[in-house]
Design a protein around this motif. Structure first.
Motif, PDB file in Angstrom:
ATOM      1  N   SER A 108      -0.916  -4.775  -6.281  1.00  0.00           N
ATOM      2  CA  SER A 108      -0.608  -6.197  -6.169  1.00  0.00           C
ATOM      3  C   SER A 108      -0.194  -6.731  -7.536  1.00  0.00           C
ATOM      4  O   SER A 108      -0.659  -6.251  -8.572  1.00  0.00           O
ATOM      5  N   GLN A 132      -5.244   5.977  -0.511  1.00  0.00           N
ATOM      6  CA  GLN A 132      -4.023   5.202  -0.683  1.00  0.00           C
ATOM      7  C   GLN A 132      -4.257   4.217  -1.828  1.00  0.00           C
ATOM      8  O   GLN A 132      -5.391   3.818  -2.089  1.00  0.00           O
ATOM      9  N   SER A 156      -3.477   0.518  -3.292  1.00  0.00           N
ATOM     10  CA  SER A 156      -3.036  -0.839  -2.996  1.00  0.00           C
ATOM     11  C   SER A 156      -2.592  -1.474  -4.311  1.00  0.00           C
ATOM     12  O   SER A 156      -3.381  -1.576  -5.249  1.00  0.00           O
ATOM     13  N   ILE A 167       0.867  -1.180   0.000  1.00  0.00           N
ATOM     14  CA  ILE A 167       0.000   0.000   0.000  1.00  0.00           C
ATOM     15  C   ILE A 167       0.897   1.221   0.000  1.00  0.00           C
ATOM     16  O   ILE A 167       1.798   1.342   0.831  1.00  0.00           O
ATOM     17  N   VAL A 216      -7.686   2.365  -1.821  1.00  0.00           N
ATOM     18  CA  VAL A 216      -8.093   1.747  -0.558  1.00  0.00           C
ATOM     19  C   VAL A 216      -9.343   2.435  -0.025  1.00  0.00           C
ATOM     20  O   VAL A 216     -10.339   1.790   0.273  1.00  0.00           O
TER      21      VAL A 216
END
Length: 180
Positions: free
Chosen positions: A52, A48, A50, A40, A96
């Motif tokens: 992946s 924010q 995130s 994050i 987020v």
């Protein structure tokens, strides 16, 4: 990197003069191996992000030279050459605090690199050998560009994120070979 299952087949040829052995071998194996990372980041536009990414190696093949020294029935060798494999990469970036903001991307390509290692091979009979081998492989970097969804494209036009993964790993394997 990552843990997984590997299984496959190989073919090769050796030439021995005195106790010195040179050869070439090719192998192809299925690999059940994936790795993932997530983090994050700092706030952007009040949320924010995130991030992946997941990479998966579906198969790995090599074509390698082999150089070694034989004592009676034992061969100790070094090996190195070309490595190739199918690498799939998926990446996503999501807000987020604003989960409707997202960027997603994926790619699947054959990557080419190198493999180096060494091993021991013991001849139980004239035709049957047992081999223990270590290989390090590196298929280089693969990058995927994420594409924004409609809200992200409207909120921050022209912004895309790139995810880059290096595909490399180590293989320790044992094999039974039949010599013709």
């Amino acid at each position: 990197g990552g843990d997984g299952f590997i299984g496959g087949a190989q073919i090769g040829a050796n030439y021995q003069f005195g106790s010195f052995v040179v050869g070439v071998e090719a192998d192809l194996q299925y690999i059940d191996n994936s790795k993932a990372a997530a983090f994050i980041g700092a706030p952007v536009l009040g949320t924010q992000l995130s991030t992946s990414a997941e990479s998966e190696l579906d198969y790995l093949g090599t074509v390698r030279a082999r150089v070694g020294v034989a004592w009676d029935r034992l061969l100790i060798y070094a090996t190195g050459g070309l490595a190739y494999g199918d690498v799939s990469l998926r990446a996503s970036v999501n807000g987020v605090q604003a989960p409707a903001l997202s960027w997603n991307g994926s790619s699947s390509d054959m990557q080419v690199g190198y493999a180096v290692g060494g091993g021991l091979e013991y001849a139980f009979t004239r035709n049957l050998t047992l081999k223990a081998e270590y290989l390090y492989y590196n298929l280089g970097d693969q990058t995927v560009r994420t594409v924004p969804n409609a809200l992200a494209a409207a909120t921050v036009p022209g912004v895309a994120y790139d995810a880059s993964v290096e595909t490399s790993g180590q293989i320790a394997r044992i094999g039974l070979n039949y010599r013709f």
